[in-house]
Structures are given as structure tokens and as C-alpha cells.
Write a protein that holds these residues in place. Structure first.
Motif, PDB file in Angstrom:
ATOM      1  N   LEU A 105       0.880  -1.168   0.000  1.00 24.53           N
ATOM      2  CA  LEU A 105       0.000   0.000   0.000  1.00 24.53           C
ATOM      3  C   LEU A 105       0.916   1.216   0.000  1.00 24.53           C
ATOM      4  CD1 LEU A 105      -2.839   1.280   0.223  1.00 24.53           C
ATOM      5  CD2 LEU A 105      -2.566   1.197   2.715  1.00 24.53           C
ATOM      6  N   THR A 106       0.873   2.012  -1.057  1.00 24.48           N
ATOM      7  CA  THR A 106       1.858   3.079  -1.194  1.00 24.48           C
ATOM      8  C   THR A 106       1.265   4.372  -1.735  1.00 24.48           C
ATOM      9  OG1 THR A 106       3.951   3.676  -2.277  1.00 24.48           O
ATOM     10  CG2 THR A 106       2.478   2.227  -3.502  1.00 24.48           C
ATOM     11  N   GLY A 107       1.879   5.469  -1.357  1.00 28.14           N
ATOM     12  CA  GLY A 107       1.517   6.759  -1.921  1.00 28.14           C
ATOM     13  C   GLY A 107       2.358   7.097  -3.127  1.00 28.14           C
ATOM     14  N   ALA A 108       3.362   6.286  -3.411  1.00 29.80           N
ATOM     15  CA  ALA A 108       4.283   6.543  -4.525  1.00 29.80           C
ATOM     16  C   ALA A 108       3.620   6.222  -5.856  1.00 29.80           C
ATOM     17  CB  ALA A 108       5.547   5.710  -4.355  1.00 29.80           C
ATOM     18  N   ARG A 109       3.849   7.085  -6.844  1.00 30.73           N
ATOM     19  CA  ARG A 109       3.340   6.851  -8.189  1.00 30.73           C
ATOM     20  C   ARG A 109       4.422   6.291  -9.113  1.00 30.73           C
ATOM     21  NH1 ARG A 109      -0.781  11.765  -9.809  1.00 30.73           N
ATOM     22  NH2 ARG A 109      -2.098  11.686  -7.936  1.00 30.73           N
ATOM     23  N   ASP A 110       5.594   6.091  -8.574  1.00 31.41           N
ATOM     24  CA  ASP A 110       6.741   5.614  -9.345  1.00 31.41           C
ATOM     25  C   ASP A 110       6.518   4.163  -9.757  1.00 31.41           C
ATOM     26  OD1 ASP A 110       9.136   4.930 -10.420  1.00 31.41           O
ATOM     27  OD2 ASP A 110      10.343   5.367  -8.645  1.00 31.41           O
ATOM     28  N   LEU A 111       6.260   3.941 -11.051  1.00 33.30           N
ATOM     29  CA  LEU A 111       5.995   2.583 -11.519  1.00 33.30           C
ATOM     30  C   LEU A 111       7.207   1.681 -11.375  1.00 33.30           C
ATOM     31  CD1 LEU A 111       3.794   3.126 -14.711  1.00 33.30           C
ATOM     32  CD2 LEU A 111       3.078   2.460 -12.405  1.00 33.30           C
ATOM     33  N   ASP A 112       8.402   2.257 -11.452  1.00 33.89           N
ATOM     34  CA  ASP A 112       9.604   1.446 -11.243  1.00 33.89           C
ATOM     35  C   ASP A 112       9.618   0.859  -9.836  1.00 33.89           C
ATOM     36  OD1 ASP A 112      10.622   1.788 -13.772  1.00 33.89           O
ATOM     37  OD2 ASP A 112      11.801   3.554 -13.242  1.00 33.89           O
ATOM     38  N   ALA A 113       9.176   1.657  -8.855  1.00 33.23           N
ATOM     39  CA  ALA A 113       9.104   1.171  -7.474  1.00 33.23           C
ATOM     40  C   ALA A 113       8.069   0.062  -7.357  1.00 33.23           C
ATOM     41  CB  ALA A 113       8.766   2.317  -6.525  1.00 33.23           C
ATOM     42  N   HIS A 114       6.964   0.203  -8.073  1.00 34.66           N
ATOM     43  CA  HIS A 114       5.927  -0.832  -8.052  1.00 34.66           C
ATOM     44  C   HIS A 114       6.466  -2.132  -8.660  1.00 34.66           C
ATOM     45  CE1 HIS A 114       2.535   2.461  -8.107  1.00 34.66           C
ATOM     46  NE2 HIS A 114       3.391   2.588  -7.105  1.00 34.66           N
ATOM     47  N   ARG A 115       7.208  -2.009  -9.760  1.00 31.97           N
ATOM     48  CA  ARG A 115       7.783  -3.186 -10.401  1.00 31.97           C
ATOM     49  C   ARG A 115       8.753  -3.891  -9.460  1.00 31.97           C
ATOM     50  NH1 ARG A 115       8.718   0.731 -14.492  1.00 31.97           N
ATOM     51  NH2 ARG A 115       7.125   0.697 -16.101  1.00 31.97           N
ATOM     52  N   ARG A 116       9.607  -3.100  -8.818  1.00 34.52           N
ATOM     53  CA  ARG A 116      10.582  -3.700  -7.901  1.00 34.52           C
ATOM     54  C   ARG A 116       9.884  -4.436  -6.776  1.00 34.52           C
ATOM     55  NH1 ARG A 116      13.124   1.333  -8.479  1.00 34.52           N
ATOM     56  NH2 ARG A 116      12.408   1.965  -6.398  1.00 34.52           N
TER      57      ARG A 116
ATOM     58  N   ASN B 213      -2.135  -3.740 -12.086  1.00 34.28           N
ATOM     59  CA  ASN B 213      -2.814  -3.468 -13.343  1.00 34.28           C
ATOM     60  C   ASN B 213      -2.175  -4.253 -14.487  1.00 34.28           C
ATOM     61  OD1 ASN B 213      -0.722  -1.844 -14.723  1.00 34.28           O
ATOM     62  ND2 ASN B 213      -1.108  -0.381 -13.073  1.00 34.28           N
ATOM     63  N   ARG B 214      -2.926  -4.432 -15.546  1.00 36.20           N
ATOM     64  CA  ARG B 214      -2.494  -5.302 -16.643  1.00 36.20           C
ATOM     65  C   ARG B 214      -1.219  -4.784 -17.305  1.00 36.20           C
ATOM     66  NH1 ARG B 214      -8.004  -7.193 -19.849  1.00 36.20           N
ATOM     67  NH2 ARG B 214      -9.007  -8.208 -18.069  1.00 36.20           N
ATOM     68  N   ALA B 215      -1.109  -3.470 -17.436  1.00 33.27           N
ATOM     69  CA  ALA B 215       0.078  -2.901 -18.068  1.00 33.27           C
ATOM     70  C   ALA B 215       1.330  -3.268 -17.272  1.00 33.27           C
ATOM     71  CB  ALA B 215      -0.054  -1.384 -18.172  1.00 33.27           C
ATOM     72  N   LEU B 216       1.204  -3.249 -15.942  1.00 28.38           N
ATOM     73  CA  LEU B 216       2.350  -3.559 -15.092  1.00 28.38           C
ATOM     74  C   LEU B 216       2.715  -5.038 -15.189  1.00 28.38           C
ATOM     75  CD1 LEU B 216       4.391  -2.451 -13.133  1.00 28.38           C
ATOM     76  CD2 LEU B 216       2.776  -2.855 -11.262  1.00 28.38           C
ATOM     77  N   ILE B 217       1.703  -5.915 -15.277  1.00 28.71           N
ATOM     78  CA  ILE B 217       1.987  -7.346 -15.420  1.00 28.71           C
ATOM     79  C   ILE B 217       2.766  -7.607 -16.707  1.00 28.71           C
ATOM     80  CG2 ILE B 217       0.949  -9.602 -15.895  1.00 28.71           C
ATOM     81  CD1 ILE B 217      -1.248  -8.950 -13.979  1.00 28.71           C
ATOM     82  N   GLY B 218       2.306  -7.020 -17.820  1.00 22.72           N
ATOM     83  CA  GLY B 218       3.003  -7.209 -19.081  1.00 22.72           C
ATOM     84  C   GLY B 218       4.414  -6.656 -19.043  1.00 22.72           C
ATOM     85  N   ASP B 219       4.557  -5.500 -18.391  1.00 25.97           N
ATOM     86  CA  ASP B 219       5.870  -4.876 -18.280  1.00 25.97           C
ATOM     87  C   ASP B 219       6.824  -5.754 -17.478  1.00 25.97           C
ATOM     88  OD1 ASP B 219       7.768  -2.993 -18.654  1.00 25.97           O
ATOM     89  OD2 ASP B 219       6.914  -1.486 -17.335  1.00 25.97           O
ATOM     90  N   ILE B 220       6.326  -6.314 -16.369  1.00 25.39           N
ATOM     91  CA  ILE B 220       7.154  -7.165 -15.516  1.00 25.39           C
ATOM     92  C   ILE B 220       7.584  -8.424 -16.264  1.00 25.39           C
ATOM     93  CG2 ILE B 220       7.097  -8.668 -13.477  1.00 25.39           C
ATOM     94  CD1 ILE B 220       5.326  -6.515 -12.170  1.00 25.39           C
ATOM     95  N   MET B 221       6.682  -9.029 -17.014  1.00 24.28           N
ATOM     96  CA  MET B 221       7.037 -10.237 -17.765  1.00 24.28           C
ATOM     97  C   MET B 221       8.089  -9.922 -18.827  1.00 24.28           C
ATOM     98  SD  MET B 221       3.453 -12.343 -18.129  1.00 24.28           S
ATOM     99  CE  MET B 221       4.315 -13.812 -18.647  1.00 24.28           C
ATOM    100  N   ASN B 222       7.966  -8.751 -19.469  1.00 25.87           N
ATOM    101  CA  ASN B 222       8.976  -8.350 -20.443  1.00 25.87           C
ATOM    102  C   ASN B 222      10.330  -8.136 -19.775  1.00 25.87           C
ATOM    103  OD1 ASN B 222       7.205  -8.413 -22.593  1.00 25.87           O
ATOM    104  ND2 ASN B 222       6.627  -6.257 -22.397  1.00 25.87           N
ATOM    105  N   MET B 223      10.307  -7.537 -18.570  1.00 20.89           N
ATOM    106  CA  MET B 223      11.545  -7.307 -17.840  1.00 20.89           C
ATOM    107  C   MET B 223      12.212  -8.633 -17.468  1.00 20.89           C
ATOM    108  SD  MET B 223      10.481  -4.245 -15.242  1.00 20.89           S
ATOM    109  CE  MET B 223      12.006  -4.421 -14.324  1.00 20.89           C
ATOM    110  N   LEU B 224      11.382  -9.578 -17.012  1.00 15.41           N
ATOM    111  CA  LEU B 224      11.936 -10.879 -16.623  1.00 15.41           C
ATOM    112  C   LEU B 224      12.546 -11.600 -17.821  1.00 15.41           C
ATOM    113  CD1 LEU B 224       9.159 -12.245 -14.235  1.00 15.41           C
ATOM    114  CD2 LEU B 224      11.411 -11.376 -13.613  1.00 15.41           C
ATOM    115  N   THR B 225      11.857 -11.542 -18.954  1.00 13.36           N
ATOM    116  CA  THR B 225      12.362 -12.200 -20.156  1.00 13.36           C
ATOM    117  C   THR B 225      13.684 -11.580 -20.586  1.00 13.36           C
ATOM    118  OG1 THR B 225      10.114 -12.683 -20.887  1.00 13.36           O
ATOM    119  CG2 THR B 225      11.853 -12.795 -22.537  1.00 13.36           C
ATOM    120  N   GLY B 226      13.729 -10.259 -20.605  1.00 15.01           N
ATOM    121  CA  GLY B 226      14.945  -9.571 -21.004  1.00 15.01           C
ATOM    122  C   GLY B 226      16.078  -9.809 -20.039  1.00 15.01           C
TER     123      GLY B 226
END
Length: 226
Positions: free
Chosen positions: A87-98, A132-145
Motif C-alpha cells: 500500500l503506497t503513496g508513490a506513483r513511481d511505476l519502477d518502485a511498483h515493479r521492484r 494493473n495489466r500494463a504492469l503485469i506485461g511490463d514485468i514479464m517483459n523485464m523478466l524475459t529480457g
């Protein structure tokens, strides 16, 4: 006919802002299907709390006194059977991914309605992932790369013992199931399961069950352990 009462979801809260923590305690304490297991204002206080070990879901702020709490998720996941929801007030998507790559099962922004948080707690407890779906796709791309750029996977996979491969197979089969379900299927205790998972995370260089699941699915490790 005897009516079976469903056990409430035991929620432990971690936030270094006491006013926020006060509000969350009352929100969870009055919510249907939920029970407040306890609260803390830091990771150290969380780890020292006996009540935290009884929690089903740990709701934790990313920023605890200026420190990124996701750095402690590996320790939390190896110590507790609870699922972690950020639960966060941060909007930083990189932080969410981490946070998700570190093992969190979901991320909720503090600005969202309270019913979103309660729904997220329920879904995470059921074994789902709340991002959110965009974050799931982004995370899977990051893992693959990341895995393509890393050391050869075959060398890491070859270090796994037959039992560890069996554990990975169970993780794949049962997806987001509770540790108890996986442990029962394997005929081991939850403590032994956590020990196996800690060793697996280290060998495969993954962080938490979500990343392990994605890693194993991509490389068909789960189909080996049948």
C-alpha cells in the motif's frame, strides 16, 4: 446440519505514519471477513511481533522511514507464510515493479478508495495477483529480457536437486495457493517448504514465488516435476 463459519482473513499492517496506521486498523477491524492480526511502524517491529506470524496478508508501505521496504520482502517471504500486499503513496511505476519482483502479490495506491484495498486483500489472500495489466506485461517483459542477458539458465537449473525440482513443479501446479497446500501435496512441513524455496530463489536468482512461477513456466521446469 452444522454451519461451517469461514475463518476471517488475518491482516497485519505496517506503516510508519501513525495516523495512517490508526485509520487502517479501524478499516480492517470493521471489515467483513477480516481480522486485524496486529500492526507495526517498521520492519524491525514487524519481525519482533509474535502476532505477525499468524497473519494471512501483510499490508505494508513501500517507504518506511525513508527506506524501501521491498528490500526486506525476501526475508519476510522466507520467514512467514503470509502474502505481501503493498500500500503506497508513490506513483513511481519502477518502485511498483521492484516490489512485485521482490515478491509482493499486489500494489494498491493510497489515493484509491478504501473498498479497492479491501478487495485487493481478499484477492491476494485467495492467491491472485493485484496489479494493473500494463504492469503485469511490463514485468514479464523485464523478466524475459533480464534472463536472456544473465548467465546461461541451464547452468543454474542444473544446480537444482530432484526435490527442489519437485517443489518448483508444485509451485507451478498450484500457482498462488497457500504454502500449506503446496507443503501438503509434497508431504513436507511449511517450514521445510520455505527452506527449499529460499535455496531455489538463490540458485535461480529469482525473488519470490511470482517470479519463480514465471521463470518455471517460461522454461517448462514445472512439467519436469510430475
Amino acid at each position: 446440519m452444522i454451519e461451517v463459519t469461514e475463518r476471517p482473513i488475518r491482516v497485519f499492517l505496517v506503516d510508519d505514519h501513525r495516523a495512517t496506521l490508526w485509520g487502517l486498523e479501524r478499516l480492517v477491524g470493521t471489515a467483513q471477513r477480516m481480522q486485524l492480526a496486529g500492526s507495526a511502524t517498521s520492519i524491525a517491529e514487524l519481525l519482533a511481533s509474535p502476532e505477525s506470524r499468524e497473519a494471512d496478508v501483510i499490508v505494508i508501505d513501500l517507504d518506511l522511514g525513508g527506506h524501501d521496504s521491498s528490500d526486506s520482502f525476501a526475508e519476510l517471504l522466507s520467514t512467514y507464510g503470509a502474502k505481501v500486499l503493498v500500500l503506497t503513496g508513490a506513483r513511481d511505476l519502477d518502485a511498483h515493479r521492484r516490489a512485485v519482483l521482490a515478491g509482493a502479490r499486489g500494489v494498491v495506491r493510497k489515493e484509491e478508495p478504501v473498498d479497492v484495498l479491501l478487495r485487493a486483500i481478499e484477492k491476494v489472500h485467495e492467491g491472485d495477483v493485484w496489479v494493473n495489466r500494463a504492469l503485469i506485461g511490463d514485468i514479464m517483459n523485464m523478466l524475459t529480457g533480464k534472463k536472456k542477458a544473465a548467465a546461461p539458465d541451464d547452468a543454474r537449473i542444473a544446480t537444482l536437486t530432484p526435490k527442489e525440482v519437485e517443489v518448483i513443479g508444485a509451485v507451478v501446479r498450484y500457482k498462488g495457493a497457500k504454502s500449506l497446500v503446496i507443503a501438503d501435496d509434497l508431504g513436507i512441513s511449511e517450514h521445510t517448504l520455505r527452506n527449499h524455496l529460499t535455496a531455489i530463489y538463490h540458485k535461480l536468482e529469482v525473488h519470490g514465488r511470482l517470479e519463480l512461477y514465471l521463470y518455471a513456466k517460461e522454461r517448462c521446469i514445472g512439467t519436469v516435476a510430475q
